[in-house]
Design an enzyme around this catalytic site. Structure first.
Site, short mmCIF file in Angstrom:
data_model
loop_
_atom_site.label_atom_id
_atom_site.label_comp_id
_atom_site.label_asym_id
_atom_site.label_seq_id
_atom_site.Cartn_x
_atom_site.Cartn_y
_atom_site.Cartn_z
N GLN A 53 49.63 116.80 1.70
CA GLN A 53 49.58 115.48 1.06
C GLN A 53 50.89 115.22 0.32
OE1 GLN A 53 47.42 114.26 -2.44
NE2 GLN A 53 46.35 112.66 -1.29
N GLY A 68 35.74 117.27 -2.79
CA GLY A 68 36.67 117.96 -3.68
C GLY A 68 35.97 119.05 -4.46
N PRO A 114 42.22 116.69 -1.22
CA PRO A 114 43.39 117.15 -1.97
C PRO A 114 42.99 117.37 -3.43
CG PRO A 114 43.54 114.79 -1.47
CD PRO A 114 42.29 115.29 -0.81
N GLY A 149 48.83 107.42 -1.37
CA GLY A 149 49.03 106.04 -1.83
C GLY A 149 47.96 105.65 -2.83
N TYR A 206 42.12 123.01 -13.32
CA TYR A 206 43.58 122.87 -13.44
C TYR A 206 44.22 124.11 -14.04
CZ TYR A 206 42.58 117.96 -12.55
OH TYR A 206 42.16 116.78 -11.98
N TYR A 220 49.58 106.83 -8.66
CA TYR A 220 50.91 107.44 -8.52
C TYR A 220 51.89 106.44 -7.89
CZ TYR A 220 48.51 111.44 -10.31
OH TYR A 220 47.80 112.26 -11.13
N ARG A 256 46.08 107.98 1.95
CA ARG A 256 44.96 107.86 0.99
C ARG A 256 45.23 106.67 0.06
NH1 ARG A 256 41.96 111.45 -3.71
NH2 ARG A 256 40.19 111.85 -2.38
C1 PHB Z 1 45.48 115.38 -11.14
O1 PHB Z 1 46.20 116.36 -11.13
O2 PHB Z 1 44.75 115.11 -12.08
C2 PHB Z 1 45.47 114.51 -9.98
C3 PHB Z 1 46.45 114.66 -9.03
C4 PHB Z 1 46.46 113.85 -7.93
C5 PHB Z 1 45.49 112.90 -7.81
C6 PHB Z 1 44.51 112.73 -8.76
C7 PHB Z 1 44.51 113.54 -9.86
O3 PHB Z 1 45.51 112.10 -6.76
#
Ligand code: PHB
Length: 385
Positions: free
Chosen positions: A109, A340, A29, A184, A368, A188, A235
């Site tokens: 997810q 990833g 993810p 998980g 991002y 978060y 997770r």
């Molecule tokens: C992030 O956007 O930086 C990010 C999002 C979800 C995650 C880890 C990092 O589990």
């Protein structure tokens, strides 16, 4: 002659709950922030997102979506597609159709960020968490998290949120996903209950590891009741520092959690647990992360026997590459390995690993979001020589 086959083990088939995988190279993810804004806080998968996932789909492969908000108030970042509106279901359906056309499987997810958001992203509301402890630093809108600390969820809100996960799982199935992974990990919402530096509750959702685990077990049970346990994974990240989590005893606490997960009745027990390696960190490099964990030889290996007893498969993520992934399977450290950054840069990663082909390097600056959105997203080439 004589050379050791280090990638072969990744290309053995694997039964994962309801899925029959033909290899063990899993797409992680990854937040990519490239979906279309429909209205404030509502982002919808678009044709570029379809192309991105389709490029990375391979016959018998297993993919996880980027973390996907289960409700309007579960989100923390712009550009991230949710799974809470009809338009999002329709957008995701195009993704799952394209992935299935290439013979791959994909899970959604399910994400709730808890305190990792700011009011400007959630319609001016206050973020919720296990406690009122804010993250240090600033949210993506530039405002300080501490300027609007989270509100501890009431038991009633916890129960409602558990049901929101189940409803999101049903919508994910409607969108064509083969199943869901409960997020998980990584600091978060659910991880804010698990980690004892954040969860200071004294009710039935805090103070002991059994109580801190309760919401996670309730989510797993509700989601499995909605779509079937053989289509559910979770997770976890015991050694996580991201989003200001730091547990006092990750080995003992996550072992207890694993034992509780493995003891769930079979109709509620997830088919896999996916964990992040202790050496991985969002900010620190590998040596610095390992050095800063006050644990001798930290390893995910301690969790595996407990999960195995419950018939639960194990996926490992975090700093895997062409050299160390196959050996992880050979050593029985995991059933599948999750990539990833290498999957971001190599749409044909399974083939490249299998044929020992060189990998494209990745460009962190486009992880991002980017301008144009294709950059660092759908423009990495497949191998051609
Ligand atoms: C992030 O956007 O930086 C990010 C999002 C979800 C995650 C880890 C990092 O589990």
């Amino acid at each position: 002659m004589g050379s050791i086959d280090i990638v072969g083990p990744l290309f053995q088939p694997l039964r994962l709950g309801a899925l029959s995988l033909s290899h063990r190279v899993v797409q992680a993810p990854c937040t990519r922030m490239r979906s279309t804004k429909e209205s404030d806080g509502v982002f919808v998968p678009n044709d570029l997102n379809v192309e991105y996932y389709s490029q990375r789909a391979s016959a018998g492969g297993f993919m996880l979506t980027e973390a996907t908000p289960i409700s309007r108030y579960a989100a923390g970042y712009p550009g991230v597609p949710g799974i809470f509106t009809e338009s999002q279901i329709a957008g995701w359906k195009k993704v799952t159709d394209a992935v299935h056309a290439k013979g791959a499987y994909i899970y959604c997810q399910l994400w709730h960020v808890g305190r990792a958001t700011v009011p400007s992203f959630i319609d001016g509301k206050q973020a919720v968490s296990s406690s009122d402890i804010p993250i240090t630093g600033n949210g993506l809108d530039g405002s300080e998290y501490a300027a609007s600390p989270p509100r501890p969820m009431t038991v009633e809100e916890i129960q409602e949120t558990v049901q929101e996960y189940a409803a999101a799982a049903l919508r994910a199935r409607e969108a064509g996903f083969d199943g869901v992974e409960v997020h998980g990990a990584n600091g978060y919402l659910l991880d804010q209950f698990l980690h004892d530096n954040v969860n200071n509750r004294t009710d039935s959702y805090g103070s002991t590891i059994e109580n801190r685990s309760r919401i996670v077990l309730e989510v797993l049970t509700a989601v499995a009741a909605a779509i079937g346990a053989d289509r559910v994974g979770i997770r976890l990240s015991p050694y996580n520092y991201f989003q200001d989590t730091r547990d006092s005893n990750p080995n003992a606490h996550w072992l207890s959690l694993c034992s509780q997960i493995a003891s769930l009745p079979s109709e509620s027990r997830p088919s896999y647990v996916h964990m992040v390696e202790p050496r991985f960190d969002e900010v620190l490099d590998e040596d610095a992360k390992i050095g800063s964990l006050a644990i001798e030889r930290p390893s995910l290996d301690i969790f595996r026997p407990t999960l195995k007893k419950g018939g639960i498969a194990f996926l490992a993520a975090g700093n895997f590459n062409a050299e160390n992934a196959g050996p992880k399977i050979v050593a029985d450290g995991a059933d599948a390995v999750v990539f990833g950054r290498w999957f971001i840069a190599n749409p044909d990663l399974p083939r490249r690993l299998k044929d020992n082909l060189p990998l494209n390097s990745y460009d962190r600056t486009t992880f991002y979001g980017a301008m144009p959105a294709e950059k660092g997203y759908t423009d990495y080439p497949v191998y051609s020589k």
